[in-house]
Every structure is written in C-alpha cells, then in structure tokens.
Write a protein that holds these residues in place. Structure first.
Motif, mmCIF file in Angstrom:
data_model
loop_
_atom_site.group_PDB
_atom_site.id
_atom_site.type_symbol
_atom_site.label_atom_id
_atom_site.label_comp_id
_atom_site.label_asym_id
_atom_site.label_seq_id
_atom_site.Cartn_x
_atom_site.Cartn_y
_atom_site.Cartn_z
ATOM 1 N N ALA A 176 0.829 -1.204 0.000
ATOM 2 C CA ALA A 176 0.000 0.000 0.000
ATOM 3 C C ALA A 176 0.865 1.257 0.000
ATOM 4 N N GLU A 177 1.930 1.259 0.801
ATOM 5 C CA GLU A 177 2.818 2.422 0.858
ATOM 6 C C GLU A 177 3.488 2.657 -0.486
ATOM 7 N N ASN A 178 3.762 1.595 -1.213
ATOM 8 C CA ASN A 178 4.439 1.717 -2.497
ATOM 9 C C ASN A 178 3.581 2.437 -3.533
ATOM 10 N N ASN A 179 2.279 2.455 -3.335
ATOM 11 C CA ASN A 179 1.372 3.079 -4.297
ATOM 12 C C ASN A 179 0.798 4.410 -3.816
ATOM 13 N N GLN A 180 1.252 4.884 -2.654
ATOM 14 C CA GLN A 180 0.702 6.122 -2.108
ATOM 15 C C GLN A 180 1.134 7.365 -2.875
ATOM 16 N N PHE A 181 2.160 7.229 -3.718
ATOM 17 C CA PHE A 181 2.595 8.395 -4.499
ATOM 18 C C PHE A 181 1.465 8.923 -5.391
ATOM 19 N N LEU A 182 0.516 8.066 -5.710
ATOM 20 C CA LEU A 182 -0.590 8.472 -6.581
ATOM 21 C C LEU A 182 -1.574 9.403 -5.873
ATOM 22 N N THR A 183 -1.579 9.367 -4.540
ATOM 23 C CA THR A 183 -2.571 10.156 -3.799
ATOM 24 C C THR A 183 -1.942 11.111 -2.790
ATOM 25 N N LYS A 184 -0.633 11.146 -2.713
ATOM 26 C CA LYS A 184 0.064 11.983 -1.730
ATOM 27 C C LYS A 184 0.553 13.269 -2.404
ATOM 28 N N VAL A 185 0.440 14.403 -1.707
ATOM 29 C CA VAL A 185 0.942 15.645 -2.301
ATOM 30 C C VAL A 185 2.448 15.545 -2.476
ATOM 31 N N LEU A 186 2.953 16.155 -3.548
ATOM 32 C CA LEU A 186 4.348 15.992 -3.924
ATOM 33 C C LEU A 186 5.329 16.467 -2.857
ATOM 34 N N GLY A 187 4.929 17.482 -2.096
ATOM 35 C CA GLY A 187 5.807 17.990 -1.055
ATOM 36 C C GLY A 187 6.038 17.011 0.073
ATOM 37 N N ASP A 188 5.195 15.977 0.168
ATOM 38 C CA ASP A 188 5.326 14.979 1.242
ATOM 39 C C ASP A 188 6.003 13.699 0.773
ATOM 40 N N TRP A 189 6.436 13.655 -0.480
ATOM 41 C CA TRP A 189 7.050 12.429 -0.991
ATOM 42 C C TRP A 189 8.343 12.100 -0.257
ATOM 43 N N GLY A 190 8.526 10.802 0.006
ATOM 44 C CA GLY A 190 9.775 10.285 0.563
ATOM 45 C C GLY A 190 10.337 9.209 -0.342
ATOM 46 N N GLY A 191 11.307 8.457 0.168
ATOM 47 C CA GLY A 191 11.985 7.443 -0.642
ATOM 48 C C GLY A 191 11.048 6.398 -1.224
ATOM 49 N N VAL A 192 10.085 5.932 -0.424
ATOM 50 C CA VAL A 192 9.153 4.908 -0.911
ATOM 51 C C VAL A 192 8.323 5.440 -2.072
ATOM 52 N N ASP A 193 7.950 6.715 -2.002
ATOM 53 C CA ASP A 193 7.132 7.308 -3.072
ATOM 54 C C ASP A 193 7.926 7.394 -4.378
ATOM 55 N N LYS A 307 11.378 21.021 -10.824
ATOM 56 C CA LYS A 307 10.348 20.054 -10.434
ATOM 57 C C LYS A 307 8.939 20.496 -10.807
ATOM 58 N N HIS A 308 8.600 21.762 -10.530
ATOM 59 C CA HIS A 308 7.221 22.202 -10.774
ATOM 60 C C HIS A 308 6.881 22.254 -12.261
ATOM 61 N N ASN A 309 7.917 22.246 -13.120
ATOM 62 C CA ASN A 309 7.678 22.312 -14.561
ATOM 63 C C ASN A 309 7.551 20.943 -15.230
ATOM 64 N N TRP A 310 7.864 19.860 -14.513
ATOM 65 C CA TRP A 310 7.692 18.542 -15.145
ATOM 66 C C TRP A 310 6.879 17.574 -14.281
ATOM 67 N N LEU A 311 6.893 17.784 -12.968
ATOM 68 C CA LEU A 311 6.191 16.859 -12.076
ATOM 69 C C LEU A 311 4.969 17.509 -11.450
ATOM 70 N N GLY A 312 5.115 18.752 -10.983
ATOM 71 C CA GLY A 312 4.008 19.461 -10.359
ATOM 72 C C GLY A 312 4.483 20.268 -9.166
ATOM 73 N N SER A 313 3.637 21.133 -8.664
ATOM 74 C CA SER A 313 3.985 21.942 -7.500
ATOM 75 C C SER A 313 3.918 21.088 -6.243
ATOM 76 N N LYS A 314 4.572 21.560 -5.194
ATOM 77 C CA LYS A 314 4.715 20.744 -3.992
ATOM 78 C C LYS A 314 3.387 20.463 -3.292
ATOM 79 N N ASP A 315 2.374 21.292 -3.520
ATOM 80 C CA ASP A 315 1.093 21.078 -2.855
ATOM 81 C C ASP A 315 0.076 20.378 -3.766
ATOM 82 N N SER A 316 0.552 19.838 -4.903
ATOM 83 C CA SER A 316 -0.346 19.162 -5.841
ATOM 84 C C SER A 316 -0.145 17.651 -5.784
ATOM 85 N N ILE A 317 -1.082 16.924 -6.390
ATOM 86 C CA ILE A 317 -1.002 15.466 -6.533
ATOM 87 C C ILE A 317 -0.650 15.167 -7.976
#
Length: 339
Positions: A176-193, A307-317
């Motif tokens: 479940a943690e391995n797939n949380q990158f899909l629903t977690k805001v980018l600013g909270d991403w860690g190694g697992v994400d 980062k914000h130009n290819w992945l997204g802003s830190k407060d976005s999903i």
C-alpha cells in the motif's frame, strides 16, 4: 496499530526464517499440526517449482527445508527429486556474482544426489528496478516478488496463525505504501514514493534503470530515462534526481569514453549546454534552463528542468499521464538534439 513482530524483526534473516517455517509446513506430515498452513505451503512449493518445471504434477509427498546451505538463504528438498534454492532479499540486491555461484553449487549437488536441475528462485519483498532484475534472470533465477507473495497469502484468509498474519499484514502495508505516491501531495514524498513512481514510469515508458545514489550530501533516488551518444562518443541522458530533471553527459573512462587530446571536460560540457539551449529555443521546448552551477566531474549536468515544470507543484497530486507525456517530450528532445 496491533503490534507486529515483523515490524521489529525487519532483517532478511527474519524473512528467511518465516519462509523456511512456512515451506516446512508443506510436508504432508505437518498437516496434522495445521492443515490450513499445509495447504498454503504446498501451494507455495508448487508455484516455486513451476517457475522452472513445466510438467510438475503438483503432488507433494515429502518436504525438507532449511537455512544457510553454502551461503544460500533458504533451501527446500521436495519428493527427493526437486531441490529449491532461494536467494531472499528485502531491500538489498544481488552482489558479487553470488547467484551464479549458488546455481553452480546447487547444480553439482543435484548431479551427485540424482535430483533434477535445481529450482533457483529470487524472492524480493522490497523494490528493485527491472534493469537489475534482468541480471537476476540472466543468472538462471526466476523472480517471486512481493506481489506474488501477497496474492498467495491473501488467497488463504482462513489462516489465523499469528506468525502468518503478522507477515501478511506487513507485506500488505508495504504494498500500500508503495502506491501512495498516486494520492500523496508531492511535497510529502519520501523514498518509498520515489520508488513507486519510478516503478510506474519504467512500466509506462521503458527506461534504462533506477536506483539510490549514496553521496556525501545525503543521497537521492534517481532514474535514467535513456542512454544515447553525442558525436558517437559521449553518453548523454535524461536523469531524474528526485525533483530535478537533468540533462547529463558522461566523460567517464569506464563507460568507456576516450577524451580527445587538448579538450577539457568543461569545454565539452559548455558546448553541449549551448547546443541544447539553442535547440530548445528553435523548437519551442520550454522550461529548460542552465544549472545553478556547473560541475566538472565524470558525470556533468548541462541543463535542468525544475520540479514544478515537469512533475508538479509541492502542494499538488501527481497527474501520471501528463507526467509521462512530459518525460517523453524531454527524452525525445534530447535524442533529436544530438543527432
């Protein structure tokens, strides 16, 4: 959360012990102690053998399992005919040609004891790139990963044994943690994400590899999207360094790259940087800029996309489809620019 022994015993030796314990239950004699564990264990033995033996009939009469045989993590003898060796990994990968050595040792043992060719299995409950796993397959090992284990353990909801359920619950949580990158805001991403994200993009657009880079600054997760050559000499590639998208060049002699006489790394770096910036302007490829500082090592960043130009802003999903399109665009741009 209910205390879980495998949240405390996280080392590979603990996983070795669980697998050996479960596989031991596959012996028919052990059905007397727990018939449900016996059924699950027999299914696991069947699945492991079937990764190498197409015509295995599924009938199991005897099973012996143990640990640490000639440095092999787990071994299993089945029906006095099949010999399974398991290289068991959590977060680490293979090293030092170990899989080839283990297979050779097991093959010799099988010949001496009139067994069939060994069944060599690489069990991995952590994450590993497809590039790395290809080397595992080349060494003659089949791969039984976390998803396979989760599917097996989930198919036996009737088992209430605490050891079994603790191991299953930990695997389910890891998945479940391995797939949380899909629903977690980018600013909270860690190694697992980042691992989950890199696994996603390697499935969607076929990249070269991803891995962890350990360095004095603290390290980072990175993914290499391509590996092409500029002037038929220098490897150039797009590398994701967590939030930063980098256009890079290698002048590493181990690639191998032979530097032309009287030409410095800085000159090569500057030439590629200038060319890419001009090509980006000519082709209206946006958001590529000069790095804050240039390096002069074997591997050099010549341009970046923030980062914000290819992945997204830190407060976005993350928008997965949009990110894949963006990465494909930048990779294609680099390939065309160096032609």
């Amino acid at each position: 959360m209910k205390p879980n022994i495998f949240d405390l015993a996280t080392k590979e030796l603990s996983q070795d012990a669980f697998l050996t314990w479960l596989l031991s239950y596959a012996d028919p004699a052990n059905a007397a102690y727990d018939s449900k564990l016996n059924q699950c264990a027999q299914q696991l033995v069947n699945e492991l053998i079937s990764t190498h033996v197409n015509n295995f009939d599924g009938i199991i009469t005897t099973v012996r399992a143990g640990r640490q045989w000639n440095n092999v993590d787990v071994w299993v003898e089945v029906n006095n005919t099949y010999f399974i060796i398991i290289e068991d990994k959590t977060t680490t990968g293979q090293h030092s040609n170990q899989l080839t050595r283990y297979k050779e040792i097991a093959t010799d043992w099988c010949l001496q004891n009139n067994y069939t060719s060994p069944v060599c299995v690489y069990i991995k409950t952590g994450n590993e790139s497809l590039h790395s796993l290809r080397h595992v397959k080349e060494a003659g090992f089949s791969i039984y990963n976390r998803k396979h284990l989760v599917k097996l353990l989930n198919s036996h909801p009737e088992i209430t044994n605490d050891i079994f359920t603790d191991f299953k619950q930990r695997l389910l949580r890891l998945e479940a943690e391995n797939n949380q990158f899909l629903t977690k805001v980018l600013g909270d991403w860690g190694g697992v994400d980042w691992q989950g994200f890199f696994q996603y993009i390697e499935r969607e657009m076929s990249i070269v590899a991803w891995n962890y880079v350990n360095n004095p600054a603290g390290g980072f997760w990175c993914a290499v999207l391509n590996w092409d050559y500029w002037n038929d000499l220098y490897p150039v590639y797009v590398q994701l360094e967590e939030g930063k998208l980098c256009f890079k060049i290698s002048t590493d002699p181990e690639e191998p790259v032979e530097m032309p006489p009287n030409v410095s790394r800085g000159q090569i770096r500057n030439e590629l940087h200038a060319m890419l910036m001009q090509k980006a302007k000519d082709n209206d490829v946006k958001n590529i800029r000069k790095p804050d500082r240039f390096g002069s090592g074997n591997y050099m960043t010549v341009a970046i996309v923030d980062k914000h130009n290819w992945l997204g802003s830190k407060d976005s999903i993350i928008n997965p489809a949009e990110v894949i399109n963006t990465l494909t665009l930048y990779r294609s741009f680099l390939k065309k620019a160096i032609q």
